[in-house]
Design a protein around this motif. Structure first.
Motif, PDB file in Angstrom:
ATOM      1  N   UNK A  58       3.536 -17.992  -9.278  1.00 40.49           N
ATOM      2  CA  UNK A  58       2.141 -17.676  -8.948  1.00 40.49           C
ATOM      3  C   UNK A  58       2.026 -17.369  -7.461  1.00 40.49           C
ATOM      4  N   UNK A  59       1.577 -16.181  -7.143  1.00 40.85           N
ATOM      5  CA  UNK A  59       1.407 -15.760  -5.753  1.00 40.85           C
ATOM      6  C   UNK A  59      -0.042 -15.927  -5.313  1.00 40.85           C
ATOM      7  N   UNK A  60      -0.228 -15.994  -4.008  1.00 40.36           N
ATOM      8  CA  UNK A  60      -1.568 -16.097  -3.441  1.00 40.36           C
ATOM      9  C   UNK A  60      -2.311 -14.757  -3.528  1.00 40.36           C
ATOM     10  N   UNK A  61      -1.551 -13.645  -3.505  1.00 39.96           N
ATOM     11  CA  UNK A  61      -2.175 -12.322  -3.497  1.00 39.96           C
ATOM     12  C   UNK A  61      -1.570 -11.421  -4.574  1.00 39.96           C
ATOM     13  N   UNK A  62      -2.390 -10.543  -5.088  1.00 41.67           N
ATOM     14  CA  UNK A  62      -1.961  -9.608  -6.124  1.00 41.67           C
ATOM     15  C   UNK A  62      -0.882  -8.656  -5.621  1.00 41.67           C
TER      16      UNK A  62
END
Length: 233
Positions: A58-62
């Motif tokens: 899971x990343x903080x940004x797309x």
């Protein structure tokens, strides 16, 4: 092909992972490999029969998730090509951040218990006196000092890199996954009697310089920014 019906989002789903790798080593390696694309909020890997060989990052940004999806598709990870697609559902940590989180009553207690256990395990592994650290990647705020640093800094550019400030649980495979992304990679050498350091060899000094510039300060673990210099010959 894999994502025809799944819209891009901040979570990627990875399958075809080597099932022989222990869960914590797998999570550390995935974090190490993917954090070059952006800040990671979570890495989920379970060893239940139905979920073996799979993981979610899971990343903080797309944009970070999209770059990782494009560039790491079919990357050979522990001798198996990774199959990556966007996750079908929004991760809980993203949902909580944007206010759309709705508890799933039947699973809530189990998930919270598993989360506490996971975070406790990670805290124990990465614990370091007098500091909490940050999981964001990038160059260290202050230079790393080592007793032999001055000698290493004066070494002339060559094809071998000297890596310092590695977590003691770092493996040669974890370093290989990082450094083999750059052309000319030959091998990683670690000294069992001296944890925390390693040597990485390339075909020539231009290729080793490229790797140094791109990975200087990279954090395999939150409080361990790598210090890279040319090896003294």
């Amino acid at each position: 092909m894999l994502t025809a019906d799944i819209p891009p989002n901040q979570s990627i789903y990875i399958k075809n992972l080597n099932e022989k790798i222990k869960k914590e080593e797998l999570k550390r390696s995935l974090y190490c490999l993917f954090s070059q694309y952006g800040r990671i909020l979570d890495v989920v890997a379970l060893k239940t029969p139905k979920l073996r060989g799979q993981a979610w990052v899971v990343f903080d940004e797309l944009t970070a998730a999209s770059n990782a999806f494009r560039q790491m598709q079919n990357f050979p990870f522990y001798d198996k090509p990774m199959r990556i697609q966007y996750a079908k559902t929004k991760s809980d940590c993203i949902a909580k951040n944007d206010g759309s989180f709705v508890p799933r009553e039947k699973k809530k207690k189990q998930e919270e218990k598993a989360e506490r256990k996971r975070r406790a395990e990670e805290a124990q592994q990465s614990a370091m006196p007098n500091g909490t650290g940050s999981q964001s990647n990038g160059a260290p705020k202050a230079p790393f000092h080592h007793g032999n640093a001055n000698a290493q800094e004066q070494a002339a550019p060559n094809n071998i890199l000297f890596i310092q400030n590695l977590p003691h649980e770092t493996t040669s495979m974890m370093l290989q996954l990082l450094f083999e992304q750059y052309p000319g990679f030959r091998e990683v050498r670690m000294i069992e009697a001296k944890p925390g350091i390693a040597f990485v060899e390339y075909e020539d000094e231009e290729q080793s310089s490229t790797a140094m510039q791109n990975l200087q300060g990279f954090k395999i673990a939150p409080q361990y920014p790598m210090a890279i210099t040319f090896a003294k010959k």
